[in-house]
Design a protein around this motif. Structure first.
Motif, PDB file in Angstrom:
ATOM      1  N   MET A  24       0.829  -1.186   0.000  1.00 22.74           N
ATOM      2  CA  MET A  24       0.000   0.000   0.000  1.00 22.74           C
ATOM      3  C   MET A  24       0.872   1.246   0.000  1.00 22.74           C
ATOM      4  SD  MET A  24      -3.303  -0.479   0.120  1.00 22.74           S
ATOM      5  CE  MET A  24      -3.274  -1.933  -0.924  1.00 22.74           C
ATOM      6  N   PRO A  25       0.368   2.333  -0.569  1.00 22.78           N
ATOM      7  CA  PRO A  25       1.031   3.618  -0.365  1.00 22.78           C
ATOM      8  C   PRO A  25       0.878   4.062   1.097  1.00 22.78           C
ATOM      9  CG  PRO A  25      -0.570   3.705  -2.173  1.00 22.78           C
ATOM     10  CD  PRO A  25      -0.827   2.447  -1.417  1.00 22.78           C
ATOM     11  N   GLN A  26       1.667   5.034   1.507  1.00 24.61           N
ATOM     12  CA  GLN A  26       1.361   5.709   2.764  1.00 24.61           C
ATOM     13  C   GLN A  26       0.000   6.380   2.607  1.00 24.61           C
ATOM     14  OE1 GLN A  26       4.359   8.261   4.493  1.00 24.61           O
ATOM     15  NE2 GLN A  26       6.015   7.207   3.406  1.00 24.61           N
ATOM     16  N   ILE A  27      -0.806   6.370   3.654  1.00 23.02           N
ATOM     17  CA  ILE A  27      -2.166   6.904   3.560  1.00 23.02           C
ATOM     18  C   ILE A  27      -2.415   7.909   4.676  1.00 23.02           C
ATOM     19  CG2 ILE A  27      -4.627   6.335   3.671  1.00 23.02           C
ATOM     20  CD1 ILE A  27      -3.884   3.569   2.535  1.00 23.02           C
ATOM     21  N   ARG A  28      -2.900   9.078   4.294  1.00 17.90           N
ATOM     22  CA  ARG A  28      -3.380  10.077   5.242  1.00 17.90           C
ATOM     23  C   ARG A  28      -4.832  10.353   4.889  1.00 17.90           C
ATOM     24  NH1 ARG A  28       0.958  12.407   7.864  1.00 17.90           N
ATOM     25  NH2 ARG A  28       2.962  11.828   6.919  1.00 17.90           N
ATOM     26  N   CYS A  29      -5.704  10.285   5.869  1.00 19.15           N
ATOM     27  CA  CYS A  29      -7.132  10.394   5.591  1.00 19.15           C
ATOM     28  C   CYS A  29      -7.821  11.175   6.694  1.00 19.15           C
ATOM     29  CB  CYS A  29      -7.746   8.991   5.484  1.00 19.15           C
ATOM     30  SG  CYS A  29      -9.506   8.976   5.070  1.00 19.15           S
ATOM     31  N   GLY A  30      -8.569  12.200   6.305  1.00 15.37           N
ATOM     32  CA  GLY A  30      -9.335  12.949   7.284  1.00 15.37           C
ATOM     33  C   GLY A  30      -9.575  14.377   6.838  1.00 15.37           C
ATOM     34  N   ARG A  31     -10.455  15.037   7.555  1.00 18.97           N
ATOM     35  CA  ARG A  31     -10.809  16.417   7.239  1.00 18.97           C
ATOM     36  C   ARG A  31      -9.564  17.307   7.262  1.00 18.97           C
ATOM     37  NH1 ARG A  31     -15.669  19.853  10.160  1.00 18.97           N
ATOM     38  NH2 ARG A  31     -15.351  21.819   9.031  1.00 18.97           N
ATOM     39  N   ASP A  32      -9.397  18.094   6.184  1.00 18.41           N
ATOM     40  CA  ASP A  32      -8.269  19.014   6.024  1.00 18.41           C
ATOM     41  C   ASP A  32      -6.928  18.294   5.945  1.00 18.41           C
ATOM     42  OD1 ASP A  32      -9.965  21.265   6.017  1.00 18.41           O
ATOM     43  OD2 ASP A  32      -9.986  21.296   8.204  1.00 18.41           O
ATOM     44  N   THR A 156      10.260  -1.099 -14.650  1.00 24.87           N
ATOM     45  CA  THR A 156      11.325  -1.503 -13.725  1.00 24.87           C
ATOM     46  C   THR A 156      11.680  -0.415 -12.724  1.00 24.87           C
ATOM     47  OG1 THR A 156      13.031  -0.770 -15.294  1.00 24.87           O
ATOM     48  CG2 THR A 156      12.316  -3.084 -15.421  1.00 24.87           C
ATOM     49  N   ASP A 157      11.134   0.795 -12.917  1.00 17.58           N
ATOM     50  CA  ASP A 157      11.484   1.932 -12.069  1.00 17.58           C
ATOM     51  C   ASP A 157      10.208   2.675 -11.695  1.00 17.58           C
ATOM     52  OD1 ASP A 157      12.603   4.098 -10.787  1.00 17.58           O
ATOM     53  OD2 ASP A 157      13.953   4.663 -12.423  1.00 17.58           O
ATOM     54  N   SER A 158      10.072   2.990 -10.428  1.00 13.53           N
ATOM     55  CA  SER A 158       8.878   3.724  -9.988  1.00 13.53           C
ATOM     56  C   SER A 158       8.985   5.221 -10.225  1.00 13.53           C
ATOM     57  CB  SER A 158       8.625   3.465  -8.499  1.00 13.53           C
ATOM     58  OG  SER A 158       8.338   2.103  -8.267  1.00 13.53           O
ATOM     59  N   GLY A 159      10.198   5.765 -10.245  1.00 12.20           N
ATOM     60  CA  GLY A 159      10.355   7.187 -10.473  1.00 12.20           C
ATOM     61  C   GLY A 159      10.294   7.998  -9.191  1.00 12.20           C
ATOM     62  N   PRO A 160      10.288   9.332  -9.320  1.00 11.09           N
ATOM     63  CA  PRO A 160      10.241  10.206  -8.143  1.00 11.09           C
ATOM     64  C   PRO A 160       8.906  10.092  -7.427  1.00 11.09           C
ATOM     65  CG  PRO A 160      10.007  11.489 -10.148  1.00 11.09           C
ATOM     66  CD  PRO A 160      10.336  10.087 -10.578  1.00 11.09           C
ATOM     67  N   PRO A 161       8.813  10.632  -6.211  1.00 13.03           N
ATOM     68  CA  PRO A 161       7.589  10.471  -5.420  1.00 13.03           C
ATOM     69  C   PRO A 161       6.329  10.943  -6.134  1.00 13.03           C
ATOM     70  CG  PRO A 161       9.354  11.238  -4.025  1.00 13.03           C
ATOM     71  CD  PRO A 161       9.882  11.289  -5.434  1.00 13.03           C
ATOM     72  N   LEU A 162       5.275  10.159  -5.944  1.00 12.73           N
ATOM     73  CA  LEU A 162       3.944  10.463  -6.485  1.00 12.73           C
ATOM     74  C   LEU A 162       2.940  10.395  -5.345  1.00 12.73           C
ATOM     75  CD1 LEU A 162       1.741  10.777  -8.713  1.00 12.73           C
ATOM     76  CD2 LEU A 162       1.822   8.276  -8.969  1.00 12.73           C
ATOM     77  N   VAL A 163       2.203  11.488  -5.144  1.00 16.43           N
ATOM     78  CA  VAL A 163       1.142  11.548  -4.137  1.00 16.43           C
ATOM     79  C   VAL A 163      -0.185  11.745  -4.864  1.00 16.43           C
ATOM     80  CG1 VAL A 163       0.248  12.727  -2.096  1.00 16.43           C
ATOM     81  CG2 VAL A 163       2.728  12.564  -2.451  1.00 16.43           C
ATOM     82  N   LEU A 164      -1.170  10.960  -4.515  1.00 13.84           N
ATOM     83  CA  LEU A 164      -2.480  11.028  -5.165  1.00 13.84           C
ATOM     84  C   LEU A 164      -3.535  11.521  -4.190  1.00 13.84           C
ATOM     85  CD1 LEU A 164      -2.309   7.695  -7.190  1.00 13.84           C
ATOM     86  CD2 LEU A 164      -1.794  10.019  -7.968  1.00 13.84           C
ATOM     87  N   ILE A 197       3.709   1.236 -10.811  1.00 20.56           N
ATOM     88  CA  ILE A 197       2.800   2.328 -11.175  1.00 20.56           C
ATOM     89  C   ILE A 197       2.016   2.810  -9.953  1.00 20.56           C
ATOM     90  CG2 ILE A 197       0.596   1.182 -11.781  1.00 20.56           C
ATOM     91  CD1 ILE A 197       0.817   2.736 -14.474  1.00 20.56           C
ATOM     92  N   ARG A 198       2.110   2.085  -8.863  1.00 24.98           N
ATOM     93  CA  ARG A 198       1.412   2.456  -7.638  1.00 24.98           C
ATOM     94  C   ARG A 198       2.046   3.712  -7.029  1.00 24.98           C
ATOM     95  NH1 ARG A 198      -1.311  -1.376  -4.367  1.00 24.98           N
ATOM     96  NH2 ARG A 198       0.048  -3.052  -5.105  1.00 24.98           N
ATOM     97  N   ALA A 199       1.214   4.557  -6.433  1.00 28.15           N
ATOM     98  CA  ALA A 199       1.710   5.793  -5.821  1.00 28.15           C
ATOM     99  C   ALA A 199       2.504   5.501  -4.549  1.00 28.15           C
ATOM    100  CB  ALA A 199       0.538   6.713  -5.498  1.00 28.15           C
ATOM    101  N   ASP A 200       3.281   6.502  -4.134  1.00 27.98           N
ATOM    102  CA  ASP A 200       4.007   6.403  -2.873  1.00 27.98           C
ATOM    103  C   ASP A 200       3.125   6.784  -1.696  1.00 27.98           C
ATOM    104  OD1 ASP A 200       6.940   5.952  -3.833  1.00 27.98           O
ATOM    105  OD2 ASP A 200       6.163   7.587  -5.080  1.00 27.98           O
ATOM    106  N   ALA A 201       2.146   7.647  -1.933  1.00 25.92           N
ATOM    107  CA  ALA A 201       1.275   8.086  -0.836  1.00 25.92           C
ATOM    108  C   ALA A 201      -0.062   8.533  -1.399  1.00 25.92           C
ATOM    109  CB  ALA A 201       1.929   9.232  -0.052  1.00 25.92           C
ATOM    110  N   ALA A 202      -1.080   8.448  -0.544  1.00 28.18           N
ATOM    111  CA  ALA A 202      -2.413   8.946  -0.870  1.00 28.18           C
ATOM    112  C   ALA A 202      -2.870   9.854   0.263  1.00 28.18           C
ATOM    113  CB  ALA A 202      -3.391   7.795  -1.056  1.00 28.18           C
TER     114      ALA A 202
END
Length: 439
Positions: A24-32, A156-164, A197-202
């Motif tokens: 899983m990506p790192q996940i942050r969830c909540g108001r604001d 073969t490479d995920s690349g730089p950080p991606l946050v969705l 192709i999966r993100a690093d964080a959501a």
């Protein structure tokens, strides 16, 4: 174990799988939660002190209503340089993603940006995921689409950080290892499936979802419910064939006790809050529950495996340009909750009960059928879901042969996850059943 009916990686041993894997990506969830986006980037190693330059991938509507400005203001206040590309289409094609990739290469060269933020619905998110992956691995999108449509090369490479950052509660694309793109000339959709192709964080902030109109709220919720139910009723992971090596284990790898728990909570949150979210969209508590439900449904269904309804939805969406969520909505009663019930009626009794059906005193098969009835009743209560394929897109009996052929010929990636084998004739019967879910 019936090997001929088991799904597995293309390369496998004739033995049951014994290992399951969750990423899983790192996940942050909540108001604001948007206010922690800069902290999230720093936690991924992108320090504002290094003067990084990032790209926000989104669409024009989100720019116009001010949501994108809220994101970019936050990042710029924290010291990040950001550029916005707002050309994501509702149903992104390979050409649409090529446009984003060309923008990146023209502005930042072959190395691309220092970080990426995908902001919007599943379409914006899939464009961001694919763009980051292709820039990191070189070449073009088609190089990584499966053969025979594309070159079938592996990332073969995920690349730089991606946050969705999703602005809808439905697709689960923010944690998915798959990006779905339309191939217009072939009237099909193709997926790039890879953990690269999966993100690093959501970052999931329900305050961005309150502007969704009722119909989009309802349709995206049906997609999320589809993930949860399909994930709950697909093969158990140890009912699949063991991959010959960990690298060839499919990203849709069967249900586990963990994914089942997420499915159960997702069904509870989504079915219990969608009526409020649709009819009272300013209710932030309901919106937050929907966003969590969509996340949990994606963790379940997009790990265990989406199956028949999604396989059938892609040909429909390609030919008729329907919204993915409403397509899942009209297909789920006949497919997941109709045809698939015979694979394990007792499990579908559990689904019926989770959806709120009263099955006391019923036999197993009768009780299992209540899942479909309860799902249809929910859609009727929302009052914005089409009653079937005919109302959705004018589909008629004459269209069914083409749709069934496309399903079995182009969607084996998903059909192999289905708990019951599907032939072309089966698919035709299901499409026929889905023409009308109610009168």
């Amino acid at each position: 174990m019936s090997y001929e009916r088991s799904v597995s990686a293309p390369e496998h041993d004739l033995q049951p799988e014994t290992v399951w894997h969750l990423q899983m990506p790192q996940i942050r969830c909540g108001r604001d939660a948007v206010e922690e986006l800069a902290f999230q980037l720093a936690d991924l190693g992108v320090s504002a002190d290094d003067d990084p330059h990032g790209l926000v991938v989104t669409d024009e509507d989100l720019v116009d209503i001010g949501h994108v400005g809220r994101v970019t203001d936050h990042l710029e206040d924290a010291g990040y340089n950001v550029t916005v590309w707002d050309g994501a289409d509702r149903e992104p094609t390979i050409e649409n993603v090529d446009g984003c990739i060309e923008f990146v290469r023209e502005n930042e060269g072959e190395d691309g940006y220092d970080f990426y933020v995908g902001f919007g619905g599943g379409s914006c998110i899939d464009v961001a995921k694919t763009t980051r992956a292709v820039i990191a691995n070189g070449g073009q999108v088609l190089d990584y689409i499966a053969e025979p449509t594309g070159g079938g090369e592996a990332l073969t490479d995920s690349g730089p950080p991606l946050v969705l950052m999703p602005t809808t509660a439905g697709t689960g694309a923010e944690i998915s290892p798959v990006a779905i793109l339309s191939v217009e000339e072939k009237e099909i959709k193709e997926g790039i499936s890879s953990n690269h192709i999966r993100a690093d964080a959501a970052v999931l902030d329900p305050t961005f979802t309150t502007t969704l109109p009722p119909e989009i709220t309802a349709k995206s919720a049906m997609d999320a419910l589809g993930h949860a139910i399909e994930g709950y009723t697909t093969h158990p992971f140890d009912g699949l064939l063991r991959a010959s090596n960990p690298e060839s284990r499919p990203v849709y790898a069967g249900r586990t006790e963990l994914t089942e728990m997420f499915s159960e909570k997702a069904i509870e949150l989504l079915s219990g809050n969608v009526r409020t979210a649709v009819h009272n969209g300013d209710n932030l508590e309901a919106r937050a529950a929907m966003l969590k439900g969509a996340l949990f449904g994606a963790i379940a269904g997009l790990t265990a495996g989406a199956s028949l309804a999604h396989a059938m939805a892609y040909p429909v969406g390609n030919r008729y340009h329907t919204y993915h969520g409403e397509t899942i909505a009209v297909l789920t009663p006949a497919s997941t909750l109709g045809y698939n019930v015979a694979s394990d009626p007792e499990r579908f009794v559990e689904v019926a009960n989770m959806l709120g059906a009263d099955t006391d005193g019923m036999g197993t098969r009768e009780a299992a059928d209540q899942a479909r009835q309860e799902f249809v009743r929910l859609q009727q209560d929302l009052n914005v879901i089409p009653s079937g394929l005919e109302e959705l897109a004018g589909v008629t009996e004459e269209d069914i042969d083409w749709l069934a052929t496309q399903t079995v010929e182009t969607q084996q990636r998903l059909l192999r996850c289905n708990p019951r084998p599907v032939t072309k004739d089966d698919a035709a019967d299901i499409f026929r059943d889905a023409l009308h879910n109610w009168e």
